[in-house]
Write a protein that holds these residues in place. Structure first.
Motif, mmCIF file in Angstrom:
data_model
loop_
_atom_site.group_PDB
_atom_site.id
_atom_site.type_symbol
_atom_site.label_atom_id
_atom_site.label_comp_id
_atom_site.label_asym_id
_atom_site.label_seq_id
_atom_site.Cartn_x
_atom_site.Cartn_y
_atom_site.Cartn_z
ATOM 1 N N TYR A 561 0.859 -1.176 0.000
ATOM 2 C CA TYR A 561 0.000 0.000 0.000
ATOM 3 C C TYR A 561 0.899 1.229 0.000
ATOM 4 O O TYR A 561 2.112 1.148 0.259
ATOM 5 C CB TYR A 561 -0.937 0.016 1.220
ATOM 6 C CG TYR A 561 -0.213 -0.090 2.537
ATOM 7 C CD1 TYR A 561 0.248 1.044 3.199
ATOM 8 C CD2 TYR A 561 0.034 -1.342 3.110
ATOM 9 C CE1 TYR A 561 0.926 0.936 4.398
ATOM 10 C CE2 TYR A 561 0.717 -1.454 4.303
ATOM 11 C CZ TYR A 561 1.163 -0.311 4.945
ATOM 12 O OH TYR A 561 1.847 -0.414 6.128
ATOM 13 N N GLN A 565 -1.810 5.230 3.483
ATOM 14 C CA GLN A 565 -3.028 4.604 2.968
ATOM 15 C C GLN A 565 -3.604 3.560 3.916
ATOM 16 O O GLN A 565 -4.620 2.948 3.618
ATOM 17 C CB GLN A 565 -2.768 3.981 1.595
ATOM 18 C CG GLN A 565 -2.587 5.049 0.514
ATOM 19 C CD GLN A 565 -2.364 4.453 -0.850
ATOM 20 O OE1 GLN A 565 -2.208 3.251 -0.999
ATOM 21 N NE2 GLN A 565 -2.337 5.306 -1.867
ATOM 22 N N ARG A 584 -10.846 5.098 -1.632
ATOM 23 C CA ARG A 584 -10.237 5.103 -2.954
ATOM 24 C C ARG A 584 -9.960 6.537 -3.400
ATOM 25 O O ARG A 584 -10.826 7.403 -3.331
ATOM 26 C CB ARG A 584 -11.166 4.424 -3.954
ATOM 27 C CG ARG A 584 -10.585 4.330 -5.361
ATOM 28 C CD ARG A 584 -11.592 3.726 -6.310
ATOM 29 N NE ARG A 584 -11.062 3.666 -7.669
ATOM 30 C CZ ARG A 584 -11.777 3.319 -8.737
ATOM 31 N NH1 ARG A 584 -13.056 2.988 -8.594
ATOM 32 N NH2 ARG A 584 -11.231 3.293 -9.932
#
Length: 950
Positions: A561, A565, A584
């Motif tokens: 990631y 995040q 997202r």
């Protein structure tokens, strides 16, 4: 951290803005026009060459796709083009006699053209579309009458429906809608106006005034002098050569703007206030069939009472506008104009359902201004309030009681001297106090095990990577009580700015290493990988932090990631126990536990978009990993969320009632009068064992009787807007007589001009809120309140803090400054009593029955006839809404007979058919008193009460 430290995931935006291919005539690019009276041919053309709209599909109000094919704007029925680009208009006035909200005069310039409805939307047009959309139908005898009795929300829904009908994108988005039993819309969840979308919308106030002012002719309008107090066909008063009609009369009109303050300045493309402020007020413009010519003008921005988005009236309608405003400007109450807004994206109910309390607040740094902003979620209209300061304010943290906010002048990761301050969390940021030490940064509130409220801080907020320099820094605490700091105490070597536990035995810090101190022993966790935005839960000792995609995190999550995040939680031993992924297209930043809240299932974070802008603040529910957006803006940093501690909320296990219904006297979508009564019902239950004198009636009572200046007994003023006498009796008999053990007297307003209303307002005020229905279904608890009921009322959906500020300390009285009596407005056919004599008779039956009930309880009743504009003596009307003066002569004779029949009844006539001595300084407007007038009337009421009660 100052900015996002890593690459971001690309963010795909689903909404595509429409593009308008402009082909303006020479007039559209002409130089600025200073005067409002410029020729209409300069700015409008309803038959110019066709312009076409071409864009990709976009997301509509309900989430469905709306395809925008080529649309000829000039062919749209009922719309005319307005060439406003390069022109100027004026809002408000400099007239000293005008309302404060209508002053001063403010210039607005335009750099765009738009379309405006030639006439107000008609019944036929509205009903044709809305029957399918919402089921709402306006009852009118003729399809050509202007639609009325619609809320702002109804107008918005119609605008969206018209856009979809014409193949355009919708200018308003929302997530949910609520309706009353008549299908009027009472609320649109997360309503957002998209100023850059080419869709039908309501005109801005500036657009409305610009067009209306071109051929303003009040004498050629439908007003109370020629309308017979009813609507007429649109454009039936249109003068020759005029392209638009009915701005000055027929029905008042909704415009798009929130009602903000005007300033002595010039603003380009002004679209109103950024939000509804404390009271959620909207602007309505123009005159109506019930207004006198003398009261109709271009500058007035409101109605008799507070106008909110849910308000509706039989004399208020709307017209449409069309045209994007790419560079829109909004201006806050302090005169600060901006092309961006910070908007609340959640609701009071949503926050309560998540946190289990109606009492929560969010504070954060607006990085564009360097100031602290905050939102109070305790009911009413949600507004972002910015505290203006000369200091650069970082890391605000709300105190455990929710009343203060601490902040520093340096941020995490930056070394150097910093100052620490605490101030009240209010719009002015009052009582700011600074801590007198060499340097203090990143404050965190704690309530120690001994009960002391302290602020924990560090001497330096810089990097903790180098052991030697880290140990040169230190962690301190200082007590804070009664608005003052105590003596600082050093508690740890090292800068543990992630917080300490309440027992002072555990501390954490980050940036760039995750360090802890347990029982005085320091260690580095997370395998020495980078970690930041560290926050310690003071009760459970869990640590919240972000990382840089390091190996420990990847191993725990099981996948790769990006930076920030993942949000991580470690237990008191440093073991990872949970991780939540960012939405997202966004990454996390500035993560914090909720302040003062024992439930450690929630965290608050800022969200950075693909460009690194901190555009959102969100609440993370760690129980289910859901993320709810709280506010949206440009650069929103360092959030602090406070919520009432669950231990302070009553346990519902043994309650003998439904806590979701008990005390629910207000809810989202309620009107201003609902909120006023919510505040007063809370005070009623709080003071039920003390109240001796209950004042009931209309807004004249609310504005005209100063509760705390009554010396004959403890008085609560329950007067409210949207009143009929039946509502006053309803409150007194069902609540006052059943629960006020010390009640001695009732003061009731005798508003003869409102006697044409029987029970309509009673049903509107009390029938629409579940709390009153719940009380009614339980016999108004006349056999005794169930355990915990009063506490349940205080925990139910509340009135806003600003509303409570008006009424709480004054015990229900609303103080107003002096303006003047002004024009003696007559807003109803004054012969209504002659046309329907039953109306007056019905009121006397109600009153006499009430007097008997009061006599049975040995309760004195004082009826007050409040003074109105003395100029009514020169009209045929007794007051603002009639009746004829001859009718009132007979009414007074019958009242005099009742005082002889019932020894517990007295009448105080302070109007005296207009021959009173309340001068201009004692008036708020034509039928309400200022504070000066209220104190005079209150003294007379109090003197009479002393005489009757002795």
């Amino acid at each position: 951290m100052k900015t996002s430290l890593c690459r971001q995931i690309a963010f795909v935006v689903s909404t595509v803005l429409l593009t308008l291919l402009l082909g303006c005539s020479d007039e559209g690019s002409s130089s600025a026009v200073e005067e409002e009276s410029s020729s209409s041919q300069e700015f409008l053309d309803s038959s110019s060459s066709s312009e076409k709209l071409d864009s990709s599909s976009s997301i509509g109000s309900s989430g469905e796709e709306v395809s925008s094919s080529e649309v000829s704007l000039d062919s749209l029925t009922g719309m005319a083009k307005v060439f406003a680009s390069g022109k100027k208009t004026y809002l408000g006035t400099d007239e000293e006699s005008a309302k404060a909200s209508d002053r001063p005069k403010m210039a607005v310039t335009f750099d765009y053209d738009f379309y405006m409805g030639v006439h107000e939307v008609t019944c036929g047009e509205f009903n044709k579309l809305m029957k399918k959309e919402t089921g709402l139908q306006d009852e009118c005898d003729n399809d050509s009458l202007p639609v009325s009795n619609v809320s702002y929300y109804d107008a918005v829904l119609y605008a969206n429906a018209r856009s979809k009908q014409e193949g355009l994108d919708t200018a308003y988005t929302y997530t949910s809608a609520t309706f009353d039993e008549k299908h009027n819309c009472t609320g649109l969840g997360k309503l957002n106006f998209l100023n850059s979308v080419e869709g039908f919308r309501l005109p801005s106030e500036a657009e409305w005034v610009f067009v209306a002012g071109q051929e303003w002719n009040v004498s050629n309008s439908w007003n109370n002098g020629n309308s017979d107090y009813e609507r007429h066909k649109v454009c039936s008063k249109k003068s020759g050569g005029q392209s638009f009609c009915d701005f000055a009369g027929n029905v008042m009109e909704w415009v798009n703007d929130w009602k903000g303050s005007l300033q002595d300045t010039s603003v380009q493309n002004y679209m109103g206030a950024p939000d509804g402020g404390s009271f959620g007020e909207r602007v309505v413009k123009g005159g109506s069939f019930r207004n006198d010519i003398s009261s109709i003008n271009l500058f007035s921005r409101g109605d008799v009472y507070t106008v909110t988005s849910a308000t509706k009236a039989g004399y208020v309608g709307f017209r449409l506008a069309l045209g994007k405003v790419k560079k829109a400007s909004w201006m806050d109450g302090k005169g600060n104009a901006s092309t961006s807004r910070t908007l609340v994206k959640t609701s009071v109910s949503e926050m309560s359902s998540m946190l289990g309390t109606y009492h929560s607040k969010l504070a954060f740094r607006n990085d564009l201004t360097g100031n602290i902003s905050f939102v109070d979620f305790a009911g009413g209209n949600l507004s972002v309030i910015e505290i203006r300061d000369t200091l650069d304010c970082y890391h605000p943290e709300i105190s455990p009681d929710g009343k203060w906010v601490a902040f520093s002048t340096k941020y995490e990761g930056e070394s150097g001297q910093s100052s620490l301050y605490v101030r009240h969390l209010d719009s002015a940021g009052t009582n700011r106090v600074g801590l007198d030490v060499a340097s203090a940064a990143i404050p965190r509130w704690r309530v120690l095990n001994n009960g002391d409220t302290v602020v924990v801080y560090v001497s330096d907020a810089g990097s903790n990577k180098v052991e030697v320099s880290f140990k040169e820094k230190s962690t301190w605490l200082v007590t804070f009580a009664n608005g003052k700091f105590g003596t600082p105490q050093k508690i740890l070597d090292g800068s543990f700015h992630g917080g300490i536990s309440n027992d002072k035995k555990f501390a954490v810090t980050g940036s760039p290493l995750l360090r802890i101190s347990r029982e005085g022993k320091d260690s580095i966790l997370y395998d020495g990988e980078q970690a930041c935005n560290v926050s310690l839960a003071p009760f459970s000792k869990k640590t919240l932090f972000l990382d840089f995609g390091g190996k420990p995190g990847r191993s725990f999550v099981g996948e790769k990631y990006g930076v920030h995040q993942r949000l991580f939680i470690a237990d008191s031993n440093g073991k990872l126990i949970q991780s939540v992924g960012s939405p997202r297209g966004f990454s996390f930043d500035h993560s914090e536990w909720i302040v003062g809240y024992e439930n450690d299932n929630f965290a608050v974070v800022s969200l950075s978009n693909v460009n690194g802008a901190h555009s959102k603040i969100a609440l993370v529910n760690l129980a289910d990993s859901s993320i709810v957006e709280l506010v949206d803006g440009d650069e929103l940093w360092h959030p602090s969320l406070w919520a009432e501690n669950h231990s302070d909320i009553e346990d519902d296990e043994k309650l003998e009632f439904d806590p979701d219904s008990a005390g629910a006297y207000f809810r989202e979508g309620g009107e201003w009068f609902h909120e006023v009564l919510r505040a007063k019902m809370g005070m009623f239950w709080e003071y039920k064992d003390s109240i001796e004198i209950l004042a009931v009636g209309s807004s004249r009572m609310e504005d005209g009787l100063v509760s705390r200046e009554i010396t004959s007994g403890f008085c609560l003023n329950m007067g409210h807007p949207a009143n009929d006498m039946n509502a006053s009796v309803y409150v007194t008999r069902n609540y006052g007589f059943n629960h006020l053990s010390k009640i001695k007297a009732v003061v009731i307003s005798l508003d003869f001009d409102l006697w044409q209303n029987l029970t309509g307002y009673t049903e509107l005020v009390f029938g629409g809120m579940p709390g009153y229905n719940y009380d009614s279904n339980h016999g108004f608890w006349k056999d005794g309140l169930p355990k915990g009921f009063v506490k349940a009322v205080s925990n139910a959906y509340p009135a806003s803090p600003s509303t409570m500020e008006i009424y709480a300390s004054s015990l229900g009285y609303k103080r107003n400054g002096a303006e003047s009596w002004g024009t003696p407005l007559v807003e109803m056919d004054s012969s209504w009593a002659e046309k329907d004599p039953v109306l007056i008779e019905w009121q006397f039956i109600l009153l006499e029955d009430f007097l008997r009930a009061a006599a049975e309880r040995n309760v004195i009743v004082v009826g007050v006839v409040f003074p109105q504009n003395p100029e009514y003596a020169s009209t045929g009307s007794w007051g603002r809404y009639g009746p004829t003066r001859s009718t009132v002569v007979h009414v007074m004779e019958r009242l005099d007979a009742l005082t002889g029949k019932y020894g517990n009844f007295a009448v105080l006539d302070e109007n005296e058919m207009g021959a009173h001595d309340y001068d201009e300084t004692m008036a708020l407007n034509t039928d309400h008193l200022s504070y000066e007038g209220a104190t005079r009337l209150t003294a007379k009421v109090d003197s009479l009460l002393h005489k009757l009660l002795d």
